[in-house]
Design a protein around this motif. Structure first.
Motif, PDB file in Angstrom:
ATOM      1  N   GLY A 111       0.551  -0.715   4.910  1.00 31.37           N
ATOM      2  CA  GLY A 111       1.082  -1.973   4.418  1.00 31.37           C
ATOM      3  C   GLY A 111       0.107  -2.778   3.573  1.00 31.37           C
ATOM      4  O   GLY A 111       0.446  -3.212   2.457  1.00 31.37           O
ATOM      5  N   TYR A 349      12.419   8.667   8.859  1.00 31.82           N
ATOM      6  CA  TYR A 349      11.880   8.244   7.557  1.00 31.82           C
ATOM      7  C   TYR A 349      13.035   8.060   6.585  1.00 31.82           C
ATOM      8  O   TYR A 349      14.075   8.712   6.698  1.00 31.82           O
ATOM      9  CB  TYR A 349      10.850   9.234   7.017  1.00 31.82           C
ATOM     10  CG  TYR A 349      11.353  10.599   6.616  1.00 31.82           C
ATOM     11  CD1 TYR A 349      11.873  10.833   5.340  1.00 31.82           C
ATOM     12  CD2 TYR A 349      11.274  11.681   7.499  1.00 31.82           C
ATOM     13  CE1 TYR A 349      12.310  12.087   4.953  1.00 31.82           C
ATOM     14  CE2 TYR A 349      11.716  12.937   7.126  1.00 31.82           C
ATOM     15  CZ  TYR A 349      12.229  13.142   5.849  1.00 31.82           C
ATOM     16  OH  TYR A 349      12.680  14.389   5.464  1.00 31.82           O
ATOM     17  N   ILE A 367       9.062  -3.761  -1.203  1.00 27.58           N
ATOM     18  CA  ILE A 367       8.998  -2.518  -0.425  1.00 27.58           C
ATOM     19  C   ILE A 367       7.994  -2.651   0.712  1.00 27.58           C
ATOM     20  O   ILE A 367       8.247  -2.210   1.846  1.00 27.58           O
ATOM     21  CB  ILE A 367       8.653  -1.332  -1.350  1.00 27.58           C
ATOM     22  CG1 ILE A 367       9.789  -1.100  -2.351  1.00 27.58           C
ATOM     23  CG2 ILE A 367       8.392  -0.071  -0.525  1.00 27.58           C
ATOM     24  CD1 ILE A 367       9.425  -0.155  -3.490  1.00 27.58           C
ATOM     25  N   ALA A 371       8.946  -2.266   4.590  1.00 31.51           N
ATOM     26  CA  ALA A 371       8.257  -1.275   5.422  1.00 31.51           C
ATOM     27  C   ALA A 371       7.678  -1.931   6.678  1.00 31.51           C
ATOM     28  O   ALA A 371       7.674  -1.336   7.763  1.00 31.51           O
ATOM     29  CB  ALA A 371       7.158  -0.586   4.622  1.00 31.51           C
ATOM     30  N   ASN A 372       7.195  -3.154   6.545  1.00 38.66           N
ATOM     31  CA  ASN A 372       6.662  -3.875   7.701  1.00 38.66           C
ATOM     32  C   ASN A 372       7.779  -4.330   8.630  1.00 38.66           C
ATOM     33  O   ASN A 372       7.642  -4.288   9.858  1.00 38.66           O
ATOM     34  CB  ASN A 372       5.863  -5.100   7.239  1.00 38.66           C
ATOM     35  CG  ASN A 372       4.480  -4.722   6.718  1.00 38.66           C
ATOM     36  OD1 ASN A 372       3.860  -3.798   7.232  1.00 38.66           O
ATOM     37  ND2 ASN A 372       4.009  -5.431   5.713  1.00 38.66           N
ATOM     38  N   GLY A 375       9.728  -0.676   9.693  1.00 39.47           N
ATOM     39  CA  GLY A 375       8.905   0.426  10.166  1.00 39.47           C
ATOM     40  C   GLY A 375       7.549  -0.065  10.613  1.00 39.47           C
ATOM     41  O   GLY A 375       7.396  -1.190  11.098  1.00 39.47           O
ATOM     42  N   ARG A 378       3.913   1.828   7.024  1.00 39.96           N
ATOM     43  CA  ARG A 378       3.475   3.029   6.285  1.00 39.96           C
ATOM     44  C   ARG A 378       4.511   3.421   5.231  1.00 39.96           C
ATOM     45  O   ARG A 378       5.710   3.495   5.500  1.00 39.96           O
ATOM     46  CB  ARG A 378       3.250   4.196   7.235  1.00 39.96           C
ATOM     47  CG  ARG A 378       2.121   3.970   8.219  1.00 39.96           C
ATOM     48  CD  ARG A 378       1.660   5.285   8.832  1.00 39.96           C
ATOM     49  NE  ARG A 378       2.706   5.938   9.613  1.00 39.96           N
ATOM     50  CZ  ARG A 378       2.613   7.186  10.090  1.00 39.96           C
ATOM     51  NH1 ARG A 378       1.528   7.916   9.834  1.00 39.96           N
ATOM     52  NH2 ARG A 378       3.594   7.705  10.809  1.00 39.96           N
ATOM     53  N   VAL A 379       4.007   3.701   4.016  1.00 41.92           N
ATOM     54  CA  VAL A 379       4.834   4.121   2.889  1.00 41.92           C
ATOM     55  C   VAL A 379       4.180   5.334   2.264  1.00 41.92           C
ATOM     56  O   VAL A 379       2.951   5.477   2.278  1.00 41.92           O
ATOM     57  CB  VAL A 379       4.977   2.980   1.849  1.00 41.92           C
ATOM     58  CG1 VAL A 379       5.714   3.454   0.605  1.00 41.92           C
ATOM     59  CG2 VAL A 379       5.707   1.798   2.472  1.00 41.92           C
ATOM     60  N   ILE A 389       9.672   5.310   3.218  1.00 42.69           N
ATOM     61  CA  ILE A 389       9.245   4.403   4.291  1.00 42.69           C
ATOM     62  C   ILE A 389       9.317   5.173   5.605  1.00 42.69           C
ATOM     63  O   ILE A 389      10.338   5.788   5.922  1.00 42.69           O
ATOM     64  CB  ILE A 389      10.134   3.149   4.346  1.00 42.69           C
ATOM     65  CG1 ILE A 389       9.896   2.281   3.101  1.00 42.69           C
ATOM     66  CG2 ILE A 389       9.854   2.339   5.606  1.00 42.69           C
ATOM     67  CD1 ILE A 389      10.798   1.056   3.018  1.00 42.69           C
ATOM     68  N   VAL A 392      10.930   4.382  11.055  1.00 43.94           N
ATOM     69  CA  VAL A 392      12.059   3.459  11.200  1.00 43.94           C
ATOM     70  C   VAL A 392      12.909   3.886  12.406  1.00 43.94           C
ATOM     71  O   VAL A 392      13.325   5.047  12.484  1.00 43.94           O
ATOM     72  CB  VAL A 392      12.923   3.446   9.921  1.00 43.94           C
ATOM     73  CG1 VAL A 392      14.077   2.448  10.061  1.00 43.94           C
ATOM     74  CG2 VAL A 392      12.066   3.120   8.698  1.00 43.94           C
TER      75      VAL A 392
END
Length: 555
Positions: A111, A349, A367, A371-372, A375, A378-379, A389, A392
């Motif tokens: 992130g 994912y 994005i 992602a935060n 999930g 992490r991207v 992403i 999740v």
């Protein structure tokens, strides 16, 4: 470095400039520049001199040579058409701004790293950002005065631009799902990081004959396109049930495309850095340095063959023999990792498609926030100009997909969005002849309208020059930018077309005289896709159809 005793079978004439044969004198301007000063040394001059005194203070040998070792190219001056690309000198083509390539080895971002890139794009690059087909993020409109501040911001989150370009080991690619995919054979992440930490930025490999591309993966979809890398480690299981790697060497595209060759070995994970070091050293020592057009490792592999290459590796560089090893299994479908899929830890994912990799600083920030929120932060960037992403929970995947779609980022994209790729093109690249990014986006939009029910996998890759950054030779429809003559006899922007390219299969075939103007591009693609859809048999791929179709149906 000592001169090696080389068997007569592999001796080359002095004109190739191979160091291992004792020929160290530079045979072209690029080699002379590298001998005069290591490209890594330009970092200090950028910080201490050029960023303080401005663009006009930059030594031309640094500007058009060594800056690449720090991930910087001058970008194309606006308003210069493609017909002048080969006619003007660099100083006439270039603007006083830079393209900056941020290394994202393995495509792995957390992130804070993605947020840092988003902020840099917004503050220093007019909001520009492109996801490349080698994991990286490229920025534009970067001023030399801002480069040290950008580097400081990247360093805060563990990122850098060192050796993102130049005659060096470029960004090391890996599977975006490394460590999380349910079906992966091996998580190559520790081996990838080991190579990066040992050798990237080291003077030992900062003067290679030309660029050098590495891939490591245990992905069962072979998403790291090992067939077209200089060196690739591909996950395999040997006859004893041990997991390791097969090694492929000598792949590459550009004007002389070649698929890599298997060395037929089995490499234990802990040996990976030794094998990488040995193969890279062979390229440094035996690689051809006379002509830039022959300075890639693929030409040495073509002349030696994999048996001789393995012999030299084992006897001169490793000091031990490698055991024979199996070849990888055929790839499973889905190299791009788009869609919603289960991870081995039970989370999911979510892979999604920007428009041919074109994003911006604000969107990258969105994005990062998503992602935060959904999930772990992490991207991943993919080799197909996509993003993923990770981590999740299943019950939140649909909501995330809807949020992404609200920003024109689609988890279930059309065939044309999912499988279209484009290089930087004339908008910023000094080598380009044609527009690519916008041309691809317009083509995508129009094909979605004209062929809304077409659902067969179909890759369309668009490149602005012959260098094949967008891998045109291995696309179903490969479009190489050039000037063509229209119906009025005028030279206009257009594309040479190749059809039926396939990784691990064959390069796309060229049909005599098959070209199109940019204005006629959409009509051509629609026509050939309709022919394929009408004539294909059940399960037949575009590449298979193109191989048997009448030439009249391909035009």
């Amino acid at each position: 470095m000592r001169t090696r005793a080389v068997p007569p079978a592999i001796k080359r004439k002095k004109g190739e400039g191979q160091w291992a044969l004792g020929y160290r004198e530079p045979l072209n301007k690029n080699e002379e520049n590298k001998k005069n000063d290591d490209g890594l040394n330009v970092r200090r001059r950028i910080i201490d001199v050029y960023s303080k005194n401005g663009f006009d203070s930059i030594d031309p040998a640094d500007l058009r040579g060594r800056f690449r070792w720090m991930g910087l190219y001058t970008q194309r001056k606006p308003g210069i058409d493609g017909g002048k690309t080969g006619a003007l000198e660099d100083e006439e083509l270039e603007d006083k701004y830079f393209m900056m390539r941020i290394r994202i080895d393995g495509g792995q971002l957390d992130g804070p790293q993605l947020r840092a890139i988003a902020d840099i794009s917004t503050l220093y690059a007019r909001g520009t950002a492109d996801i490349t087909d080698r994991h990286n993020v490229q920025l534009h409109w970067v001023r030399i005065e801002d480069v040290p501040a950008i580097w400081d911001r990247l360093a805060e989150v563990g990122l850098h631009t060192t050796e993102a370009c130049g005659d060096v080991p470029r960004t090391i690619i890996g599977c975006p799902l490394a460590g999380i995919a349910e079906d992966e054979l091996i998580d190559a992440t520790p081996n990838l990081r080991d190579i990066h930490d040992r050798y990237i930025g080291s003077p030992e490999f900062s003067n290679l004959p030309r660029k050098y591309k590495t891939a490591l993966s245990g992905c069962t979809s072979h998403c790291t396109v090992h067939e077209i890398n200089d060196i690739a480690f591909v996950g395999v299981v040997n006859e004893n049930g041990e997991t390791g790697y097969q090694v492929f060497v000598g792949g590459g595209l550009s004007t002389n495309p070649m698929f890599s060759k298997s060395l037929g070995v089995f490499v234990r994970p802990e040996q990976t850095h030794e094998i990488w070091h040995g193969v890279t050293s062979i390229f440094r020592d035996y690689g051809y340095r006379r002509l830039r057009s022959r300075a890639r490792l693929k030409f040495l592999m073509k002349d030696w063959g994999p048996e001789k290459f393995r012999e030299v590796l084992e006897k001169e560089y490793l000091g031990y023999a490698l055991p024979d090893g199996p070849e990888p299994a055929a790839p499973r479908p889905g190299r791009d990792h788009t869609g919603v899929h289960r991870q081995k830890d039970g989370n999911y994912y979510v892979g999604f498609a920007p428009r041919v990799g074109r994003v911006n600083g604000e969107l990258l920030g969105v994005i990062a926030d998503l992602a935060n929120e959904y999930g772990s932060g992490r991207v991943r960037t993919t080799l197909e100009q996509k993003l993923v992403i990770l981590d999740v929970p299943q019950e939140r995947t649909e909501e995330l997909a809807a949020k992404l779609a609200g920003h024109d980022l689609h988890v279930n994209p059309s065939v044309f969005r999912r499988h279209m790729m484009a290089c930087t093109g004339i908008e910023f690249c000094k080598l380009a002849i044609t527009n690519t990014k916008q041309r691809a986006m317009d083509l995508m939009d129009e094909l979605e309208k004209r062929l809304p029910d077409f659902d067969q996998p179909l890759t369309i890759n668009i490149n602005g020059c012959p260098n094949s950054c967008a891998r045109v030779q291995v696309a179903d429809i490969g479009l190489k930018g050039q000037l063509v003559v229209d119906e009025n006899g005028d030279q206009v922007e257009g594309f040479q077309i190749s059809l039926g390219g396939q990784l691990g299969g064959a390069f796309g075939k060229k049909v005599r005289g098959l070209k199109t103007t940019s204005a006629g591009l959409t009509d051509y693609v629609e026509r050939v896709v309709r022919k394929f859809d009408e004539q294909r048999t059940d399960g037949e791929t575009f590449a298979e159809w193109a191989g048997r179709a009448d030439e009249a149906d391909l035009k």
